[in-house]
Design a protein around this motif. Sequence first.
Motif, PDB file in Angstrom:
ATOM      1  N   GLY A  33      35.046  45.276  41.219  1.00 15.01           N
ATOM      2  CA  GLY A  33      34.652  44.580  41.166  1.00 15.01           C
ATOM      3  C   GLY A  33      34.198  44.071  39.882  1.00 15.01           C
ATOM      4  O   GLY A  33      34.967  43.719  38.992  1.00 15.01           O
ATOM      5  N   GLY A  34      33.357  43.529  39.649  1.00 13.76           N
ATOM      6  CA  GLY A  34      32.382  42.940  37.848  1.00 13.76           C
ATOM      7  C   GLY A  34      33.186  41.463  37.905  1.00 13.76           C
ATOM      8  O   GLY A  34      33.120  40.858  38.989  1.00 13.76           O
ATOM      9  N   VAL A  35      33.129  40.489  37.179  1.00 14.06           N
ATOM     10  CA  VAL A  35      32.840  39.577  36.728  1.00 14.06           C
ATOM     11  C   VAL A  35      34.244  38.951  35.814  1.00 14.06           C
ATOM     12  O   VAL A  35      33.997  39.586  35.019  1.00 14.06           O
ATOM     13  N   CYS A  36      34.882  38.094  36.202  1.00 16.34           N
ATOM     14  CA  CYS A  36      36.387  37.778  34.992  1.00 16.34           C
ATOM     15  C   CYS A  36      35.965  36.004  35.257  1.00 16.34           C
ATOM     16  O   CYS A  36      35.063  35.753  35.770  1.00 16.34           O
ATOM     17  N   VAL A  37      36.777  36.076  33.799  1.00 13.80           N
ATOM     18  CA  VAL A  37      36.155  34.873  33.049  1.00 13.80           C
ATOM     19  C   VAL A  37      37.459  33.999  32.649  1.00 13.80           C
ATOM     20  O   VAL A  37      37.570  35.174  31.949  1.00 13.80           O
ATOM     21  N   GLU A  38      38.164  32.764  32.624  1.00 14.18           N
ATOM     22  CA  GLU A  38      38.574  32.504  31.587  1.00 14.18           C
ATOM     23  C   GLU A  38      38.914  32.466  30.379  1.00 14.18           C
ATOM     24  O   GLU A  38      37.819  31.361  29.550  1.00 14.18           O
ATOM     25  N   ASN A  44      34.899  41.537  32.795  1.00 16.16           N
ATOM     26  CA  ASN A  44      34.268  42.606  32.660  1.00 16.16           C
ATOM     27  C   ASN A  44      33.417  43.171  34.134  1.00 16.16           C
ATOM     28  O   ASN A  44      32.952  43.326  34.712  1.00 16.16           O
ATOM     29  N   ASN A  45      33.451  44.579  33.294  1.00 14.67           N
ATOM     30  CA  ASN A  45      33.003  46.203  34.189  1.00 14.67           C
ATOM     31  C   ASN A  45      31.815  45.471  34.827  1.00 14.67           C
ATOM     32  O   ASN A  45      30.839  46.035  33.560  1.00 14.67           O
ATOM     33  N   THR A  46      30.541  45.543  35.532  1.00 17.76           N
ATOM     34  CA  THR A  46      29.534  45.505  35.373  1.00 17.76           C
ATOM     35  C   THR A  46      28.195  46.233  36.333  1.00 17.76           C
ATOM     36  O   THR A  46      27.911  46.070  36.825  1.00 17.76           O
ATOM     37  N   LYS A  47      29.282  47.472  36.944  1.00 18.80           N
ATOM     38  CA  LYS A  47      29.294  48.489  37.415  1.00 18.80           C
ATOM     39  C   LYS A  47      28.327  49.604  36.437  1.00 18.80           C
ATOM     40  O   LYS A  47      28.760  49.973  35.778  1.00 18.80           O
ATOM     41  N   ASN A  48      26.396  49.301  37.475  1.00 12.69           N
ATOM     42  CA  ASN A  48      25.608  50.207  36.718  1.00 12.69           C
ATOM     43  C   ASN A  48      25.852  49.316  34.999  1.00 12.69           C
ATOM     44  O   ASN A  48      25.345  50.653  34.522  1.00 12.69           O
ATOM     45  N   ALA A  79      35.242  40.060  40.669  1.00 16.34           N
ATOM     46  CA  ALA A  79      36.705  40.575  40.380  1.00 16.34           C
ATOM     47  C   ALA A  79      36.022  41.270  42.249  1.00 16.34           C
ATOM     48  O   ALA A  79      35.548  41.320  42.931  1.00 16.34           O
ATOM     49  N   PRO A  80      37.370  40.972  42.656  1.00 11.65           N
ATOM     50  CA  PRO A  80      37.751  42.217  44.323  1.00 11.65           C
ATOM     51  C   PRO A  80      37.134  43.258  44.205  1.00 11.65           C
ATOM     52  O   PRO A  80      37.185  43.820  42.795  1.00 11.65           O
ATOM     53  N   TYR A  81      36.384  43.830  45.136  1.00 10.50           N
ATOM     54  CA  TYR A  81      35.899  45.300  44.752  1.00 10.50           C
ATOM     55  C   TYR A  81      35.742  45.998  46.439  1.00 10.50           C
ATOM     56  O   TYR A  81      36.338  45.647  47.523  1.00 10.50           O
TER      57      TYR A  81
END
Length: 86
Positions: free
Chosen positions: A49-54, A63-67, A81-83
């Motif tokens: 998961g998280g958000v990927c940015v170019e 960017n790991n956004t888990k918790n 991102a896939p999770y």
Amino acid sequence: VMASVNEEFAEKYTALAVTHNFIGSPHIDRQNVGPFYGLSLGDFEDGTGGVCVECSARIVCHNNTKNRIARVDGRFPHWVAPYDNA
């Protein structure tokens, strides 16, 4: 919560999006005037998961956004991102 991360942003932001089991394709948030903050919660494997940015034509930042909260500039191509469900 936002004021503890970025007090100036907390005083100015005007929108909040809440999603559930979100899967998105790469896109640009053309209406954004600055970066946004992302946070993900749930029962999925850490590191997914998280958000990927170019960052550039050849560099993608995950960017790991888990918790945790991550700052992302949505004016650049970005996606969730896939999770994997735990």
